[in-house]
Motif scaffolding. Structure first.
Motif, PDB file in Angstrom:
ATOM      1  N   GLY A 221       0.818  -1.207   0.000  1.00  0.00           N
ATOM      2  CA  GLY A 221       0.000   0.000   0.000  1.00  0.00           C
ATOM      3  C   GLY A 221       0.849   1.254   0.000  1.00  0.00           C
ATOM      4  O   GLY A 221       0.536   2.235  -0.695  1.00  0.00           O
ATOM      5  N   MET A 222       1.940   1.223   0.763  1.00  0.00           N
ATOM      6  CA  MET A 222       2.858   2.355   0.771  1.00  0.00           C
ATOM      7  C   MET A 222       3.472   2.565  -0.612  1.00  0.00           C
ATOM      8  O   MET A 222       3.582   3.705  -1.095  1.00  0.00           O
ATOM      9  CB  MET A 222       3.961   2.122   1.811  1.00  0.00           C
ATOM     10  CG  MET A 222       4.935   3.280   1.973  1.00  0.00           C
ATOM     11  SD  MET A 222       6.246   2.935   3.180  1.00  0.00           S
ATOM     12  CE  MET A 222       7.271   1.792   2.232  1.00  0.00           C
ATOM     13  N   LEU A 223       3.843   1.476  -1.264  1.00  0.00           N
ATOM     14  CA  LEU A 223       4.415   1.588  -2.605  1.00  0.00           C
ATOM     15  C   LEU A 223       3.388   2.091  -3.612  1.00  0.00           C
ATOM     16  O   LEU A 223       3.725   2.863  -4.520  1.00  0.00           O
ATOM     17  CB  LEU A 223       4.958   0.231  -3.050  1.00  0.00           C
ATOM     18  CG  LEU A 223       6.172  -0.303  -2.276  1.00  0.00           C
ATOM     19  CD1 LEU A 223       6.555  -1.693  -2.777  1.00  0.00           C
ATOM     20  CD2 LEU A 223       7.354   0.647  -2.388  1.00  0.00           C
ATOM     21  N   ALA A 224       2.125   1.678  -3.458  1.00  0.00           N
ATOM     22  CA  ALA A 224       1.072   2.185  -4.344  1.00  0.00           C
ATOM     23  C   ALA A 224       0.928   3.690  -4.195  1.00  0.00           C
ATOM     24  O   ALA A 224       0.682   4.408  -5.172  1.00  0.00           O
ATOM     25  CB  ALA A 224      -0.259   1.498  -4.028  1.00  0.00           C
ATOM     26  N   GLY A 225       1.101   4.181  -2.968  1.00  0.00           N
ATOM     27  CA  GLY A 225       1.080   5.624  -2.747  1.00  0.00           C
ATOM     28  C   GLY A 225       2.248   6.315  -3.419  1.00  0.00           C
ATOM     29  O   GLY A 225       2.083   7.367  -4.046  1.00  0.00           O
ATOM     30  N   ARG A 226       3.426   5.725  -3.301  1.00  0.00           N
ATOM     31  CA  ARG A 226       4.604   6.321  -3.946  1.00  0.00           C
ATOM     32  C   ARG A 226       4.418   6.409  -5.464  1.00  0.00           C
ATOM     33  O   ARG A 226       4.820   7.386  -6.093  1.00  0.00           O
ATOM     34  CB  ARG A 226       5.850   5.482  -3.644  1.00  0.00           C
ATOM     35  CG  ARG A 226       6.374   5.584  -2.218  1.00  0.00           C
ATOM     36  CD  ARG A 226       7.661   4.782  -2.084  1.00  0.00           C
ATOM     37  NE  ARG A 226       8.192   4.802  -0.721  1.00  0.00           N
ATOM     38  CZ  ARG A 226       9.310   4.200  -0.342  1.00  0.00           C
ATOM     39  NH1 ARG A 226      10.014   3.505  -1.258  1.00  0.00           N
ATOM     40  NH2 ARG A 226       9.722   4.264   0.905  1.00  0.00           N
ATOM     41  N   LYS A 227       3.819   5.392  -6.036  1.00  0.00           N
ATOM     42  CA  LYS A 227       3.631   5.352  -7.489  1.00  0.00           C
ATOM     43  C   LYS A 227       2.377   6.112  -7.939  1.00  0.00           C
ATOM     44  O   LYS A 227       2.109   6.186  -9.137  1.00  0.00           O
ATOM     45  CB  LYS A 227       3.537   3.895  -7.961  1.00  0.00           C
ATOM     46  CG  LYS A 227       4.796   3.076  -7.714  1.00  0.00           C
ATOM     47  CD  LYS A 227       5.958   3.592  -8.540  1.00  0.00           C
ATOM     48  CE  LYS A 227       7.181   2.697  -8.391  1.00  0.00           C
ATOM     49  NZ  LYS A 227       8.330   3.201  -9.188  1.00  0.00           N
ATOM     50  N   GLU A 228       1.611   6.636  -6.976  1.00  0.00           N
ATOM     51  CA  GLU A 228       0.384   7.395  -7.268  1.00  0.00           C
ATOM     52  C   GLU A 228      -0.578   6.582  -8.141  1.00  0.00           C
ATOM     53  O   GLU A 228      -1.210   7.097  -9.067  1.00  0.00           O
ATOM     54  CB  GLU A 228       0.724   8.728  -7.942  1.00  0.00           C
ATOM     55  CG  GLU A 228       1.610   9.619  -7.083  1.00  0.00           C
ATOM     56  CD  GLU A 228       1.866  10.980  -7.705  1.00  0.00           C
ATOM     57  OE1 GLU A 228       1.691  11.119  -8.927  1.00  0.00           O
ATOM     58  OE2 GLU A 228       2.245  11.893  -6.966  1.00  0.00           O
ATOM     59  N   LEU A 229      -0.725   5.302  -7.789  1.00  0.00           N
ATOM     60  CA  LEU A 229      -1.494   4.395  -8.640  1.00  0.00           C
ATOM     61  C   LEU A 229      -2.997   4.640  -8.589  1.00  0.00           C
ATOM     62  O   LEU A 229      -3.726   4.166  -9.472  1.00  0.00           O
ATOM     63  CB  LEU A 229      -1.201   2.940  -8.238  1.00  0.00           C
ATOM     64  CG  LEU A 229       0.217   2.443  -8.520  1.00  0.00           C
ATOM     65  CD1 LEU A 229       0.378   1.007  -8.056  1.00  0.00           C
ATOM     66  CD2 LEU A 229       0.544   2.562 -10.004  1.00  0.00           C
ATOM     67  N   PHE A 230      -3.472   5.352  -7.578  1.00  0.00           N
ATOM     68  CA  PHE A 230      -4.907   5.584  -7.478  1.00  0.00           C
ATOM     69  C   PHE A 230      -5.321   6.954  -8.031  1.00  0.00           C
ATOM     70  O   PHE A 230      -6.493   7.312  -7.979  1.00  0.00           O
ATOM     71  CB  PHE A 230      -5.372   5.441  -6.028  1.00  0.00           C
ATOM     72  CG  PHE A 230      -5.349   4.024  -5.540  1.00  0.00           C
ATOM     73  CD1 PHE A 230      -6.374   3.154  -5.870  1.00  0.00           C
ATOM     74  CD2 PHE A 230      -4.304   3.557  -4.765  1.00  0.00           C
ATOM     75  CE1 PHE A 230      -6.362   1.839  -5.429  1.00  0.00           C
ATOM     76  CE2 PHE A 230      -4.275   2.249  -4.315  1.00  0.00           C
ATOM     77  CZ  PHE A 230      -5.307   1.375  -4.648  1.00  0.00           C
ATOM     78  N   ILE A 231      -4.362   7.709  -8.536  1.00  0.00           N
ATOM     79  CA  ILE A 231      -4.690   8.980  -9.181  1.00  0.00           C
ATOM     80  C   ILE A 231      -5.155   8.695 -10.612  1.00  0.00           C
ATOM     81  O   ILE A 231      -4.461   8.010 -11.365  1.00  0.00           O
ATOM     82  CB  ILE A 231      -3.482   9.930  -9.180  1.00  0.00           C
ATOM     83  CG1 ILE A 231      -3.143  10.344  -7.748  1.00  0.00           C
ATOM     84  CG2 ILE A 231      -3.747  11.153 -10.044  1.00  0.00           C
ATOM     85  CD1 ILE A 231      -1.924  11.231  -7.637  1.00  0.00           C
ATOM     86  N   PRO A 232      -6.324   9.182 -11.007  1.00  0.00           N
ATOM     87  CA  PRO A 232      -6.826   8.887 -12.360  1.00  0.00           C
ATOM     88  C   PRO A 232      -5.869   9.363 -13.451  1.00  0.00           C
ATOM     89  O   PRO A 232      -5.448  10.516 -13.472  1.00  0.00           O
ATOM     90  CB  PRO A 232      -8.151   9.658 -12.411  1.00  0.00           C
ATOM     91  CG  PRO A 232      -8.576   9.796 -10.984  1.00  0.00           C
ATOM     92  CD  PRO A 232      -7.294   9.954 -10.213  1.00  0.00           C
ATOM     93  N   SER A 233      -5.500   8.449 -14.331  1.00  0.00           N
ATOM     94  CA  SER A 233      -4.660   8.786 -15.484  1.00  0.00           C
ATOM     95  C   SER A 233      -4.733   7.627 -16.465  1.00  0.00           C
ATOM     96  O   SER A 233      -5.081   6.498 -16.103  1.00  0.00           O
ATOM     97  CB  SER A 233      -3.207   9.025 -15.060  1.00  0.00           C
ATOM     98  OG  SER A 233      -2.594   7.814 -14.663  1.00  0.00           O
ATOM     99  N   ASP A 234      -4.375   7.894 -17.714  1.00  0.00           N
ATOM    100  CA  ASP A 234      -4.378   6.830 -18.717  1.00  0.00           C
ATOM    101  C   ASP A 234      -3.353   5.749 -18.373  1.00  0.00           C
ATOM    102  O   ASP A 234      -3.604   4.559 -18.581  1.00  0.00           O
ATOM    103  CB  ASP A 234      -4.077   7.423 -20.092  1.00  0.00           C
ATOM    104  CG  ASP A 234      -5.224   8.286 -20.613  1.00  0.00           C
ATOM    105  OD1 ASP A 234      -6.363   8.106 -20.145  1.00  0.00           O
ATOM    106  OD2 ASP A 234      -4.963   9.150 -21.484  1.00  0.00           O
ATOM    107  N   ALA A 235      -2.200   6.176 -17.869  1.00  0.00           N
ATOM    108  CA  ALA A 235      -1.169   5.203 -17.510  1.00  0.00           C
ATOM    109  C   ALA A 235      -1.645   4.286 -16.388  1.00  0.00           C
ATOM    110  O   ALA A 235      -1.415   3.064 -16.423  1.00  0.00           O
ATOM    111  CB  ALA A 235       0.110   5.927 -17.099  1.00  0.00           C
TER     112      ALA A 235
END
Length: 400
Positions: A221-235
Motif C-alpha cells: 500500500g505504501m508503494l502504491a502511494g509512492r507510485k500514485e497508482l490511485f490517481i486517475p490517469s491513462d497510464a
C-alpha cells in the motif's frame, strides 16, 4: 513537489466497500460464533450454504486484505505530507499505533476477531522501511508474502510427510469461547474475549500466515502511494487493466488447488503448510482482482461513491458493528445465533450496513471526520502543529 493536495474519492469508496463486506461476513459468522440453527427446511439450508460459500468466495480473506493495503497507503500519505513540511512523521506514527491499539483492545472486548489491535502491532513494520528505496521494500514484501515460516514447516515435514498432526492450537481457544458467547453474561464475554479469545485469534493469525501477509500488504500500500497508482490517469488505467488480468489468471489455478487439497495425495504433515501458502496466495490474487476491478470501475463515474461515507468513517463503523453485532447474536443480548442461518444473518447485515451508511452521511454533513476518527486525530496530534487531514489522511500530494 508542491503542497497542493486533492481528495481521492476512490480510496474512500474502496475503504467503505471493504468495511461493508467485512460487516456482511461478520454477520453470517455471528461475529465468530459459528452455529447452525436446527430444524430449518432443506431448501433454506441449501440457500444458506450458497450464501455462505458465495460470500466467503468473494470476501473471505480479501476484505481485510484491502483494508491492510489501504492502511499502508494512508501511512504513505501522512508521512509524505509531513515530509513536505520538513517533519519526520515516524515517531508520531508510532504513537498513533499505540492509540490504535487502545481502540483495538476496546473492540476486542466485544469481538475477539478484532483486526485493529493486530494492525497496531504489525504496523510498526512500516517505520524501518519508510525511507528505503522502493525496490528493496518490494523485495521485503514479496519475501513475507511467500510465507517463509510455512515453508520451514514444509521442509521440516519432508522426512515424515504422513505424520499425524495435532489440531491447530487456536481451536481449543475457540471451543472455550463458544460457551461464554452462548451463555455468559456481558462481563464474562468481554473478559473471555480479552483473554482466551484474543490469544486464540493471535494463534489463528499465525497458523494461517496472516502475521506475514499483513505487514507485506502495508508495504504494498505504501508503494502504491509512492507510485500514485490511485490517481486517475491513462497510464494508471492501463496498469490496473494489466494487473486485473494477471491476478485473475493467477487466481484460477491457486483457487482450484486450494479447494481440493485431498486431490494432492500427499501426507498431512506437508499438506497443511502448503495449504496455508496456497490459500494466502489465492486470497491475495483475488483481493488484487477486487481492487483492480473497483479502481477501473471508478473511472466510469462516481457511482461507487455510495461507499465513500462508510470509508470516511471506517474506524467508527468497524467498532460500532462489533458492539451492535454481538448484542444481536450473543447470548447476553438477543441471542439471534440460535435462529439465523446465513440468509437471515445476511439480511441483518445489509440492514446494518445501510443504517451505518445513512448515519455516516448524516454525521459528515456537519463534521469533517467520524467520532472515533476525530478522537484518534486529536490524540495523535495533541501538542503538535497539525493541519486537518480528514479520514485518517486521504489527501495525497501531487507531483508538480
Amino acid at each position: 513537489m508542491t503542497t497542493n493536495t486533492s481528495r481521492l474519492d476512490v480510496i474512500d469508496a474502496l475503504r467503505g466497500f471493504a468495511i461493508a463486506s467485512i460487516l456482511l461476513l461478520h454477520n453470517i459468522e455471528h461475529f465468530d460464533f459459528y452455529f447452525l440453527p436446527t430444524g430449518l427446511p432443506a431448501w433454506l439450508q441449501a440457500v444458506d450454504k450458497t450464501i455462505w460459500d458465495s460470500l466467503f468466495f468473494l470476501f473471505g480473506g480479501k476484505s481485510y486484505a484491502i483494508f491492510a493495503l489501504l492502511f499502508g497507503m494512508t501511512f504513505y500519505i501522512q508521512n509524505r505530507n509531513r515530509e513536505l513540511r520538513g517533519e519526520d512523521f515516524r515517531p508520531r506514527f508510532a504513537w498513533r499505533l499505540v492509540l490504535l491499539l487502545g481502540f483495538g483492545i476496546f473492540n476486542s472486548m466485544f469481538y475477539h476477531g478484532d483486526i485493529l489491535s493486530i494492525y497496531a502491532v504489525l504496523g510498526l513494520a512500516l517505520i524501518p522501511v519508510a525511507r528505503l528505496r522502493s525496490g528493496l521494500v518490494l523485495a521485503i514484501a514479496v519475501f513475507l508474502l511467500l510465507q517463509p515460516y510455512a515453508w520451514i514447516e514444509f521442509f521440516q515435514a519432508l522426512p515424515a510427510p504422513n505424520e499425524k498432526l495435532a489440531d491447530p492450537a487456536s481451536w481449543a481457544y475457540f471451543g472455550r469461547a463458544e460457551k461464554y458467547m452462548a451463555h455468559g453474561s456481558a462481563f464474562q464475554v468481554w473478559w473471555g474475549n480479552l483473554t482466551n479469545g484474543k490469544i486464540g485469534v493471535i494463534r489463528w493469525s499465525w497458523e494461517n500466515g496472516r502475521i506475514f501477509q499483513i505487514p507485506a500488504l502495508f508495504m504494498l500500500g505504501m508503494l502504491a502511494g509512492r507510485k500514485e497508482l490511485f490517481i486517475p490517469s491513462d497510464a494508471n488505467k492501463l496498469f490496473w487493466r494489466k494487473t486485473l488480468l494477471t491476478a485473475a489468471l493467477a487466481f484460477i489455478p491457486l483457487y482450484l488447488l486450494k479447494s481440493n487439497p485431498d486431490a494432492w495425495h500427499i501426507g498431512e504433515a506437508i499438506r497443511r503448510p502448503l495449504l496455508v501458502i496456497i490459500t494466502s496466495w489465492s486470497n491475495l490474487a483475488f483481493m488484487v482482482v477486487l481492487v483492480s476491478g473497483f479502481t477501473l470501475l471508478s473511472y466510469s463515474g462516481n457511482w461507487l461513491g455510495i461507499f465513500s461515507p462508510l470509508g470516511r468513517m471506517s474506524l467508527t463503523c468497524y467498532v460500532t458493528q462489533s458492539v451492535v453485532g454481538t448484542l444481536i447474536y450473543y447470548g447476553f443480548g438477543l441471542g439471534m445465533y440460535q435462529y439465523t442461518g446465513a440468509s437471515f444473518a445476511l439480511t441483518i447485515g445489509v440492514v446494518l450496513a445501510l443504517l451505518q451508511r445513512q448515519f455516516s452521511v448524516w454525521w459528515l454533513r456537519s463534521h469533517k471526520q467520524g467520532p472515533l476518527e476525530t478522537l484518534w486525530h486529536k490524540a495523535t496530534w495533541a501538542g503538535a502543529r497539525s493541519e486537518a487531514m480528514p479520514n485518517i489522511g486521504v489527501n495525497i500530494p501531487k507531483n508538480g
